[in-house]
Motif scaffolding. Structure first.
Motif, PDB file in Angstrom:
ATOM      1  N   VAL A  47       0.853  -1.187   0.000  1.00  0.00           N
ATOM      2  CA  VAL A  47       0.000   0.000   0.000  1.00  0.00           C
ATOM      3  C   VAL A  47       0.888   1.236   0.000  1.00  0.00           C
ATOM      4  O   VAL A  47       1.840   1.333   0.785  1.00  0.00           O
ATOM      5  CB  VAL A  47      -0.916   0.033   1.235  1.00  0.00           C
ATOM      6  N   ASP A  48       0.572   2.186  -0.877  1.00  0.00           N
ATOM      7  CA  ASP A  48       1.308   3.441  -0.987  1.00  0.00           C
ATOM      8  C   ASP A  48       0.371   4.575  -0.571  1.00  0.00           C
ATOM      9  O   ASP A  48      -0.477   5.013  -1.341  1.00  0.00           O
ATOM     10  CB  ASP A  48       1.795   3.628  -2.428  1.00  0.00           C
ATOM     11  N   LEU A  49       0.512   5.039   0.671  1.00  0.00           N
ATOM     12  CA  LEU A  49      -0.325   6.109   1.203  1.00  0.00           C
ATOM     13  C   LEU A  49       0.282   7.458   0.833  1.00  0.00           C
ATOM     14  O   LEU A  49       1.444   7.723   1.152  1.00  0.00           O
ATOM     15  CB  LEU A  49      -0.442   5.992   2.727  1.00  0.00           C
ATOM     16  N   GLY A  50      -0.490   8.305   0.163  1.00  0.00           N
ATOM     17  CA  GLY A  50       0.056   9.564  -0.333  1.00  0.00           C
ATOM     18  C   GLY A  50       0.850   9.316  -1.599  1.00  0.00           C
ATOM     19  O   GLY A  50       1.986   9.769  -1.754  1.00  0.00           O
ATOM     20  N   ILE A  51       0.239   8.602  -2.529  1.00  0.00           N
ATOM     21  CA  ILE A  51       0.956   8.105  -3.710  1.00  0.00           C
ATOM     22  C   ILE A  51       1.448   9.196  -4.658  1.00  0.00           C
ATOM     23  O   ILE A  51       2.492   9.045  -5.290  1.00  0.00           O
ATOM     24  CB  ILE A  51       0.072   7.100  -4.491  1.00  0.00           C
ATOM     25  N   ALA A  52       0.719  10.310  -4.790  1.00  0.00           N
ATOM     26  CA  ALA A  52       1.072  11.338  -5.783  1.00  0.00           C
ATOM     27  C   ALA A  52       2.479  11.897  -5.551  1.00  0.00           C
ATOM     28  O   ALA A  52       2.876  12.121  -4.414  1.00  0.00           O
ATOM     29  CB  ALA A  52       0.058  12.481  -5.714  1.00  0.00           C
ATOM     30  N   VAL A 102      -0.160  -3.727  -6.002  1.00  0.00           N
ATOM     31  CA  VAL A 102       0.112  -2.429  -5.397  1.00  0.00           C
ATOM     32  C   VAL A 102      -1.124  -1.548  -5.467  1.00  0.00           C
ATOM     33  O   VAL A 102      -1.747  -1.424  -6.524  1.00  0.00           O
ATOM     34  CB  VAL A 102       1.296  -1.714  -6.102  1.00  0.00           C
ATOM     35  N   VAL A 103      -1.464  -0.934  -4.328  1.00  0.00           N
ATOM     36  CA  VAL A 103      -2.615  -0.039  -4.252  1.00  0.00           C
ATOM     37  C   VAL A 103      -2.157   1.281  -3.632  1.00  0.00           C
ATOM     38  O   VAL A 103      -1.420   1.283  -2.640  1.00  0.00           O
ATOM     39  CB  VAL A 103      -3.749  -0.643  -3.392  1.00  0.00           C
ATOM     40  N   GLY A 104      -2.556   2.403  -4.233  1.00  0.00           N
ATOM     41  CA  GLY A 104      -2.178   3.713  -3.721  1.00  0.00           C
ATOM     42  C   GLY A 104      -3.380   4.608  -3.516  1.00  0.00           C
ATOM     43  O   GLY A 104      -4.442   4.391  -4.115  1.00  0.00           O
ATOM     44  N   ILE A 105      -3.212   5.623  -2.682  1.00  0.00           N
ATOM     45  CA  ILE A 105      -4.299   6.559  -2.407  1.00  0.00           C
ATOM     46  C   ILE A 105      -3.740   7.956  -2.187  1.00  0.00           C
ATOM     47  O   ILE A 105      -2.655   8.122  -1.615  1.00  0.00           O
ATOM     48  CB  ILE A 105      -5.106   6.106  -1.161  1.00  0.00           C
ATOM     49  N   ASP A 106      -4.463   8.964  -2.684  1.00  0.00           N
ATOM     50  CA  ASP A 106      -4.057  10.350  -2.481  1.00  0.00           C
ATOM     51  C   ASP A 106      -5.229  11.267  -2.804  1.00  0.00           C
ATOM     52  O   ASP A 106      -6.048  10.948  -3.669  1.00  0.00           O
ATOM     53  CB  ASP A 106      -2.860  10.710  -3.373  1.00  0.00           C
ATOM     54  N   GLU A 132     -14.238   5.479   4.736  1.00  0.00           N
ATOM     55  CA  GLU A 132     -14.329   4.371   3.788  1.00  0.00           C
ATOM     56  C   GLU A 132     -12.990   4.006   3.138  1.00  0.00           C
ATOM     57  O   GLU A 132     -12.886   2.996   2.433  1.00  0.00           O
ATOM     58  CB  GLU A 132     -15.349   4.695   2.688  1.00  0.00           C
ATOM     59  N   ALA A 133     -11.951   4.797   3.374  1.00  0.00           N
ATOM     60  CA  ALA A 133     -10.667   4.579   2.702  1.00  0.00           C
ATOM     61  C   ALA A 133     -10.006   3.245   3.058  1.00  0.00           C
ATOM     62  O   ALA A 133      -9.598   2.500   2.155  1.00  0.00           O
ATOM     63  CB  ALA A 133      -9.715   5.746   2.985  1.00  0.00           C
ATOM     64  N   PRO A 134      -9.859   2.892   4.330  1.00  0.00           N
ATOM     65  CA  PRO A 134      -9.195   1.619   4.651  1.00  0.00           C
ATOM     66  C   PRO A 134      -9.850   0.412   4.003  1.00  0.00           C
ATOM     67  O   PRO A 134      -9.157  -0.472   3.479  1.00  0.00           O
ATOM     68  CB  PRO A 134      -9.286   1.559   6.184  1.00  0.00           C
ATOM     69  N   ALA A 135     -11.180   0.370   4.019  1.00  0.00           N
ATOM     70  CA  ALA A 135     -11.889  -0.763   3.423  1.00  0.00           C
ATOM     71  C   ALA A 135     -11.661  -0.816   1.915  1.00  0.00           C
ATOM     72  O   ALA A 135     -11.537  -1.905   1.329  1.00  0.00           O
ATOM     73  CB  ALA A 135     -13.378  -0.677   3.733  1.00  0.00           C
ATOM     74  N   ALA A 136     -11.598   0.354   1.268  1.00  0.00           N
ATOM     75  CA  ALA A 136     -11.357   0.403  -0.178  1.00  0.00           C
ATOM     76  C   ALA A 136      -9.977  -0.159  -0.509  1.00  0.00           C
ATOM     77  O   ALA A 136      -9.817  -0.934  -1.469  1.00  0.00           O
ATOM     78  CB  ALA A 136     -11.485   1.836  -0.685  1.00  0.00           C
ATOM     79  N   LEU A 137      -8.995   0.213   0.279  1.00  0.00           N
ATOM     80  CA  LEU A 137      -7.631  -0.273   0.052  1.00  0.00           C
ATOM     81  C   LEU A 137      -7.556  -1.785   0.281  1.00  0.00           C
ATOM     82  O   LEU A 137      -6.966  -2.516  -0.525  1.00  0.00           O
ATOM     83  CB  LEU A 137      -6.652   0.442   0.990  1.00  0.00           C
TER      84      LEU A 137
END
Length: 226
Positions: free
Chosen positions: A68-73, A90-94, A115-120
């Motif tokens: 997981v890449d938190l703050g991917i941008a 690999v899953v990222g979120i930003d 809802e973010a943790p469940a989405a990841l």
């Protein structure tokens, strides 16, 4: 007119519009060898080398199948993940938009949203071996406030890692001068077999950023029956 066909007075007027800080940033970018190397290697940001250097020191990618890449941008860390772990999911979120990266699922949403943790977790289809966080709060210019806001993100990222990591997994997060807050550091030391701080060479000398590297997640805490 100059030989380039541009009015030199235009350049002067443009320069006057820049703030002192933005002018310093531009000069630093132009002269930064990591920026030049990132362009040559096809990475979206110089931050990619921070992760590469942390891996060289702490062997972060060994056995990673989900990350997981938190703050991917803008995506530099996930580019490194794809290179070093080509078979990993690999899953990222930003909050910021991020151009697509082959093999990476990207969510444009607030990691702090309920809802973010469940989405990841759903996109990973299993527990991650590695949780990375290069998140930092937007600065307001007040050192203590900026530190507290960023540490809030670090704590939330650590909560996510502790809740979702697979046993033996690794958590890496950006912190700032002074390292991880005492309370959070204590939690990480109880939940991981090794917790260290590092400042990779690619991190600018004048920057206050450090990284906490927690390895060997001990797994979920078993609730004792009354």
């Amino acid at each position: 007119m100059s030989r380039s066909g541009r009015d030199p007075n235009e350049r002067l007027r443009t320069a006057k519009k820049r703030t002192t800080s933005s002018a310093r940033w531009l000069t630093r970018q132009i002269n930064d060898p990591y920026v030049k190397q990132a362009k040559a290697d096809g990475y979206r940001s110089r931050a990619a080398y921070k992760l590469i250097e942390l891996d060289e020191k702490f062997d972060l990618f060994k056995g990673v199948t989900r990350a997981v890449d938190l703050g991917i941008a803008p995506g530099g860390w996930s580019q490194v993940l794809r290179l070093k772990c080509p078979k990993a999911k690999v899953v990222g979120i930003d909050l910021l938009p991020t151009d697509p990266i082959e093999g990476v699922t990207i969510f444009e949403m607030d990691f702090m949203a309920d809802e973010a943790p469940a989405a990841l977790e759903g996109a990973l289809e299993g527990a991650p071996d590695l949780v990375l966080s290069d998140m930092a709060a937007n600065t307001v210019g007040h050192k203590q406030t900026d530190h507290l806001r960023t540490m809030g993100l670090v704590e939330t990222a650590a909560d996510f890692a502790i809740q979702y990591l697979a046993p033996g997994g690794t958590f890496v997060a950006k912190v700032f001068a002074g390292g991880t807050d005492t309370e959070l550091l204590g939690i990480l030391k109880r939940r991981f077999t090794s917790v260290k701080h590092a400042k990779p060479p690619a991190s600018r000398k004048g920057s206050s950023e450090w990284y906490v590297i927690a390895k060997g997640f001990k797994g979920p805490v078993e609730e004792k029956e009354d």
